[in-house]
Design a protein around this motif. Structure first.
Motif, mmCIF file in Angstrom:
data_model
loop_
_atom_site.group_PDB
_atom_site.id
_atom_site.type_symbol
_atom_site.label_atom_id
_atom_site.label_comp_id
_atom_site.label_asym_id
_atom_site.label_seq_id
_atom_site.Cartn_x
_atom_site.Cartn_y
_atom_site.Cartn_z
ATOM 1 N N THR A 33 -49.261 -14.954 5.602
ATOM 2 C CA THR A 33 -49.140 -16.410 5.496
ATOM 3 C C THR A 33 -48.588 -17.011 6.784
ATOM 4 O O THR A 33 -48.279 -18.193 6.841
ATOM 5 N N SER A 34 -48.491 -16.196 7.812
ATOM 6 C CA SER A 34 -48.018 -16.680 9.106
ATOM 7 C C SER A 34 -49.176 -17.304 9.878
ATOM 8 O O SER A 34 -50.217 -16.678 10.057
ATOM 9 N N GLY A 35 -48.996 -18.538 10.309
ATOM 10 C CA GLY A 35 -50.011 -19.194 11.122
ATOM 11 C C GLY A 35 -51.258 -19.593 10.382
ATOM 12 O O GLY A 35 -52.331 -19.719 10.984
ATOM 13 N N VAL B 153 -56.834 -17.371 8.174
ATOM 14 C CA VAL B 153 -55.692 -16.462 8.155
ATOM 15 C C VAL B 153 -55.943 -15.309 9.122
ATOM 16 O O VAL B 153 -57.082 -15.008 9.467
ATOM 17 N N GLU B 154 -54.859 -14.673 9.544
ATOM 18 C CA GLU B 154 -54.926 -13.508 10.423
ATOM 19 C C GLU B 154 -55.774 -13.759 11.661
ATOM 20 O O GLU B 154 -56.370 -12.847 12.234
ATOM 21 N N GLY B 155 -55.842 -15.025 12.073
ATOM 22 C CA GLY B 155 -56.488 -15.356 13.336
ATOM 23 C C GLY B 155 -57.970 -15.595 13.277
ATOM 24 O O GLY B 155 -58.511 -16.370 14.065
ATOM 25 N N ALA C 269 -44.056 -8.031 17.658
ATOM 26 C CA ALA C 269 -43.320 -7.322 16.618
ATOM 27 C C ALA C 269 -44.259 -6.758 15.560
ATOM 28 O O ALA C 269 -45.280 -7.361 15.232
ATOM 29 N N ALA C 270 -43.903 -5.584 15.043
ATOM 30 C CA ALA C 270 -44.702 -4.980 13.974
ATOM 31 C C ALA C 270 -44.596 -5.824 12.713
ATOM 32 O O ALA C 270 -43.526 -6.285 12.347
ATOM 33 N N THR C 271 -45.728 -6.054 12.064
ATOM 34 C CA THR C 271 -45.745 -6.809 10.816
ATOM 35 C C THR C 271 -46.454 -6.000 9.746
ATOM 36 O O THR C 271 -47.492 -5.388 9.996
ATOM 37 N N ASN C 272 -45.885 -5.981 8.553
ATOM 38 C CA ASN C 272 -46.461 -5.257 7.431
ATOM 39 C C ASN C 272 -46.334 -6.150 6.205
ATOM 40 O O ASN C 272 -45.245 -6.336 5.668
ATOM 41 N N VAL D 120 -48.155 -23.308 -3.321
ATOM 42 C CA VAL D 120 -49.031 -22.644 -4.290
ATOM 43 C C VAL D 120 -50.167 -21.925 -3.557
ATOM 44 O O VAL D 120 -50.483 -20.769 -3.846
ATOM 45 N N THR D 121 -50.771 -22.636 -2.611
ATOM 46 C CA THR D 121 -51.862 -22.036 -1.845
ATOM 47 C C THR D 121 -51.365 -20.859 -1.020
ATOM 48 O O THR D 121 -52.004 -19.807 -0.967
ATOM 49 N N LEU D 122 -50.217 -21.024 -0.368
ATOM 50 C CA LEU D 122 -49.654 -19.923 0.412
ATOM 51 C C LEU D 122 -49.351 -18.716 -0.479
ATOM 52 O O LEU D 122 -49.531 -17.569 -0.067
ATOM 53 N N GLY D 123 -48.927 -18.991 -1.717
ATOM 54 C CA GLY D 123 -48.670 -17.914 -2.660
ATOM 55 C C GLY D 123 -49.938 -17.159 -3.022
ATOM 56 O O GLY D 123 -49.929 -15.931 -3.151
ATOM 57 N N LYS D 124 -51.044 -17.893 -3.172
ATOM 58 C CA LYS D 124 -52.326 -17.251 -3.470
ATOM 59 C C LYS D 124 -52.783 -16.390 -2.309
ATOM 60 O O LYS D 124 -53.307 -15.286 -2.505
ATOM 61 N N ILE D 125 -52.585 -16.901 -1.094
ATOM 62 C CA ILE D 125 -52.970 -16.143 0.099
ATOM 63 C C ILE D 125 -52.167 -14.848 0.167
ATOM 64 O O ILE D 125 -52.712 -13.766 0.398
ATOM 65 N N LYS D 126 -50.861 -14.944 -0.084
ATOM 66 C CA LYS D 126 -50.010 -13.754 -0.030
ATOM 67 C C LYS D 126 -50.348 -12.768 -1.140
ATOM 68 O O LYS D 126 -50.329 -11.550 -0.927
#
Length: 269
Positions: free
Chosen positions: A48-50, A60-62, A219-222, A36-42
């Motif tokens: 949601t990586s890392g 998030v995002e470092g 790798a490119a991430t979008n 649920v939390t990861l869904g809110k972040i996205k």
């Protein structure tokens, strides 16, 4: 802000360091964060990586801390877009005109001088936000230390978050680990990272959010814009925007505002 650890040896460091270390054992990996939390972040348009759970929220995002308040809000967020490498901001901005008081807590002279450098660079732009460093009294932003080594080929140089209720995010955390800035941190390097984290505190996101490989490599991430709109800033170039102060990863040296950064800052403030 992060730095690719493989390039750490390229950084030249001078100055002194004396700091109070912060325990980072309170963090939890993404595997312990609910879907649920990861869904809110996205849904807010963040990767949601890392993701890492911290006492203040979710990293998030470092280097961006998302608080529970922000995740549970219903902000109709927008973005300021510059060309193919974009300048982003949230609708959570700082009410202006305003003087933002900054205090450096239990960190050495390189961090104090770096803070003064970052402040001078913002104030030179003549914005409706004015920054000043204080040594006593109540600060709007407190710069603190934490100690954390490299992980996954990267090391976190600093972290902060986004404004709330018209006020800047209240904390910038700077990594005091010797593998971040060396045993004798360079003032220009430290000041450039503080300058970046202050950008988050007043509402800016990473310039290369849509393709973090631009500054971080790999790798490119979008992640896509999700439910977030975009506002084009007139007069900006049609190609990638090199050396922006809000690129996700550091170049290991002195990085300040480029011409488009100034356009974005003056558009907002």
């Amino acid at each position: 802000m992060r730095k690719h650890f493989l390039f750490f040896a390229l950084a030249a460091c001078v100055g002194t360091l004396s700091c109070k270390k912060q325990d980072v054992s309170t963090t939890a990996p993404a595997s312990e964060i609910s879907s649920v939390t990861l869904g809110k972040i996205k849904s807010l348009g963040f990767s949601t990586s890392g993701v890492v759970k911290t006492d203040a929220g979710y990293l998030v995002e470092g280097d961006i801390t998302l608080t529970d308040e922000l995740l549970n809000s219903n902000n109709n967020q927008q973005l300021l877009r510059i060309a193919e490498t974009e300048q982003y901001r949230t609708t959570n901005l700082v009410s202006a005109p305003r003087t933002i008081k900054i205090k450096v807590s239990n960190l050495g002279t390189a961090y104090v001088s770096g803070t003064d450098l970052a402040i001078s660079r913002y104030n030179a732009l003549g914005l409706t936000l004015t920054f000043t460093r204080i040594t006593s009294g109540t600060a709007d932003i407190t710069i603190k230390g934490f100690n954390q080594g490299p992980s996954g080929g990267y090391i976190t140089l600093g972290s902060s978050g986004f404004p709330s209720g018209g006020k800047p995010y209240g904390t910038i955390q700077m990594n005091t680990n010797s593998q971040a800035y060396g045993s004798n941190p360079d003032v220009n390097y430290v000041g450039s990272v503080i300058q970046h984290e202050l950008g988050h505190c007043i509402g800016f996101r990473h310039t290369d959010y849509m393709n973090r490989s631009y500054s971080c490599g790999g790798a490119a991430t979008n992640e896509g814009a999700s439910n977030i709109g975009a506002i084009l800033i007139p007069g900006t170039p049609s190609g990638p925007d090199a050396n922006s102060w809000m690129l996700a990863c550091s170049n290991g040296g002195n990085r300040t505002f480029n011409a488009n950064d100034k356009v974005a800052l003056q558009y907002l403030y």
